[in-house]
Every structure is written in structure tokens, then in C-alpha cells.
Design a protein around this motif. Sequence first.
Motif, PDB file in Angstrom:
ATOM      1  N   LYS A 188       0.755  -1.171   0.062  1.00  0.00           N
ATOM      2  CA  LYS A 188      -0.155  -0.220   0.022  1.00  0.00           C
ATOM      3  C   LYS A 188       0.766   1.265  -0.114  1.00  0.00           C
ATOM      4  N   ALA A 189       2.017   1.048   0.772  1.00  0.00           N
ATOM      5  CA  ALA A 189       2.980   2.532   0.963  1.00  0.00           C
ATOM      6  C   ALA A 189       3.741   2.437  -0.446  1.00  0.00           C
ATOM      7  N   PHE A 190       3.802   1.427  -1.246  1.00  0.00           N
ATOM      8  CA  PHE A 190       4.560   1.498  -2.566  1.00  0.00           C
ATOM      9  C   PHE A 190       3.415   2.224  -3.453  1.00  0.00           C
ATOM     10  N   ASP A 191       2.200   1.670  -3.627  1.00  0.00           N
ATOM     11  CA  ASP A 191       1.149   2.311  -4.507  1.00  0.00           C
ATOM     12  C   ASP A 191       1.202   4.056  -4.267  1.00  0.00           C
ATOM     13  N   HIS A 192       1.374   4.283  -2.903  1.00  0.00           N
ATOM     14  CA  HIS A 192       1.112   5.832  -2.573  1.00  0.00           C
ATOM     15  C   HIS A 192       2.620   6.588  -3.289  1.00  0.00           C
ATOM     16  N   TYR A 193       3.737   6.039  -2.795  1.00  0.00           N
ATOM     17  CA  TYR A 193       4.958   6.333  -3.213  1.00  0.00           C
ATOM     18  C   TYR A 193       5.034   6.438  -4.734  1.00  0.00           C
ATOM     19  N   LEU A 194       4.686   5.514  -5.250  1.00  0.00           N
ATOM     20  CA  LEU A 194       4.752   5.353  -6.899  1.00  0.00           C
ATOM     21  C   LEU A 194       3.888   6.937  -7.504  1.00  0.00           C
ATOM     22  N   LEU A 195       2.723   7.123  -6.904  1.00  0.00           N
ATOM     23  CA  LEU A 195       2.085   8.110  -7.532  1.00  0.00           C
ATOM     24  C   LEU A 195       2.491   9.368  -7.095  1.00  0.00           C
ATOM     25  N   ASN A 196       3.041   9.316  -5.836  1.00  0.00           N
ATOM     26  CA  ASN A 196       3.058  10.940  -5.123  1.00  0.00           C
ATOM     27  C   ASN A 196       4.526  11.140  -4.784  1.00  0.00           C
TER      28      ASN A 196
END
Length: 416
Positions: free
Chosen positions: A180-188
Motif C-alpha cells: 500500500k505504501a508503494f502504491d502511494h509512493y509510486l504516484l506521489n
Amino acid sequence: MITESDLEFVIADQRANFLSKPIGVLRHITMDNFINSSQIVVISGVRRCGKSTLLRQFAQRMGNECVYANFDDERLLHFEVADFSTLLMVWHKQTSCKTVIMDEIQNIPSWQRFVRRIHDEGYKVFISGSNAKLLSGELGTHLSGRYKQLTLTPFSFAEYLDLLALPVQKTTINLAAVSKAFDHYLLNGGFPLYCQTNDHDVLSTLYENILFKDILFRYAIQERRSFRSLAYYALSNIGKEFSYRNITNILGIKSDTSTKNYLAFMEEAYLLFQVPKYDHSLKKQYVSNKKLYSIDNGLSGSVAFRISQDRGRLLENLVYIELFRRGYQLFYHKQQKECDFVCIKQHRIDHLIQVCDDITPENTSREVDGLLEAMNAYNLSKGIILTRGKPQSIALAQTGKHVTVINIIDWLLEKA
């Protein structure tokens, strides 16, 4: 010129504020390699990526025994070369310590001579700046052989997990949290202030500051509308091939030279990077189409057209920044097929890497064939595919070559 009393007040105030600054997330850097070196330590990187905080971490590691000056302070707007001698006297009044930390020093013309003088007098010097030229012409002319380079980027994914205090453990709950943290980091992305606030205005304001303070003002660019159009176009087309002539025609810029210069200015400010096609001929590398990558997914997504909807390009850009962080010189391969990254270190090709969201029956041939063509072209036996999917090995029958599919999260968290 600045009076000694005024300078003494500003410098004392700056040092107090600097030493009271939070330490922040420790960057994944071997600090002792820089502290124990007799060379000048030069930290460069895009605006707001954490250079000042890293300087604070260096200061703490050395017991806070240092003097400090920040030349991005409006109170030092009229600081001149002649004021350096006064600054040195002010520092002597503060402490007998011979460790000097100077932030955003490129704002002062001819700063190199002062840095060279105090280094030759036995001072340990740390300097920072937001322009790659700090490490090329401006630095190399007077300090060649005297400095050790550290190029800082926004948080890596590993550093972002440190900020979240999220350990990497092989449990279902933890792996889900990391994903979940990766999905946020990938986008932001990983700009520290945004990661701490989740305020998208931070990124849009940062983008404007980079354009105006680090590029338009510094290089006295008159064609501001053309420049802004080019920046927008570049950040909307990360991972895509381009030629200077094509961009010039699309945007109506007055010449190919202007387009080339504008992109070079953006690269010097670490806003974006140009990646050439690999060729043994340097001339062919120079004239070939290039690809563009952004310093941060969140920054480009805050201004660019629909980039946040293209997960494959976001992954590719993320991999580029991580490879840059790990010190590779990067190219792409293209003949009949294409390979995303030709990674060179110490003058030899170290890795060939493809990036895709997942390996499926529909895209396996395309991804593998591009790697195989590159492996054959450069006489390598191994290639890598980075994906969000499961790891696997692909043996290429009758070729003696092998492709390793690696989950991108595992790759980002491995030791470089």
C-alpha cells in the motif's frame, strides 16, 4: 557589502536555527566516508530534496562542532566576494572549530576561491547547492581534485518506509502495508515535505520555485511562455523518445538550439534528465533521439497531463531515479526491439533492465525479445525485468541466456 555587526547577527541566528532543526529521516548514506575524507564535501540536488537536513545530520554526527552559513537567506542578498573575509572573522568569534557548512553557496559569485582558500588552510568544508553546474564548470575550474560528490534525490522508497516507521517483515499484514505504501509512493513521489504533509500544493509550489528561482531567473530566459510550455511537455512525456527538432516544431520554439538549451537548464536544476540511445559511437549517441525522465513522480504528476494514469511510465520513471541514485550512467537500447535501460558503471555495461507493470502472456514476448536483442548486441548472458508481479526465471532455450523477473519492491529494498 555587509557590515561586520550585521553579518555577525545573521550568522549567529542562522547557526542557532540550524542546530535546532529536527534531524529528520536518516538518509541511506555512508556518512563516515564523507566525514573522514580530507576533501570538500559537495552535496547537490533538486530544490527541497533534503540537502539542508542532510547537512544537519552531518553536523550532529560530528557533535555539532561547526560553523554555518545559508546563502539562500534574504538578509544575505547583498553579500559579495569581499564579505567572505568578514565572514571568516565572524566565525572565528563564534568558535575555534574548523568545520564549515555552507548551504546554497552557488548564490554567491566567485565562491570557489574562498572555499579553496579555507580548505587549503585546513578547514573541513561541506557545501550544498541546487544546480548541477556546481559540480561541473563552476566547481571543477578551481576545486578539481579537492572535492567529494554527493548527489541527493528525494526519498528513496526505503527512506520513505523509514519515515512511516514501517519495517520490512515477511508477514502478510506487513507485506500488505508495504504494498500500500508503494502504491502511494509510486504516484506521489518522495519529496520530504510532501511525504510529511500529503499537501499537493507543496509540489505545485515547488515546481514553480524550481522554474523561476533555479532556471528562469538564473539564466535570464526571456521567452518564458515557450520555456514553460516545454517544461510542461517534457514532464507529460516521461519515458518517451524525442528529438530537439520535433519538440521545436510542436511547440513553436524559435530554434532547436533554444530547445536544447532549455532542456539542459532543466537538467542542471535536476528537474528532469535526458537519456541517450546507447551506441559505441559517441557521435551517434549525441545525435540520436533521447528519452526524458523526471526527478520525482509526484512532482511531474502535479503539473503534467495524465501522467498519473499511466502506471507503466510511472514505474519506469521510478526505476530511472533509483538507478541514478545508485550511481549508474544510463542509456536505452533500440534496434529492431527496445530495452528500457542499459546500465553502465566503471565504464562497462553492468545490467540490462526492462520495466513493466506485470508479465503476461500478451507482453512476455515483447519484453523478453527486447532484452534478448540487447544481450546479443552487448554480449551479455543475463537480463532483468522489474515488475509488480511475482518473481520468476525465464531460461531462453538454445541461446544460453537467462532473464530474471524481480518484483520491483524487492529490488528497491535490496542493498545497492
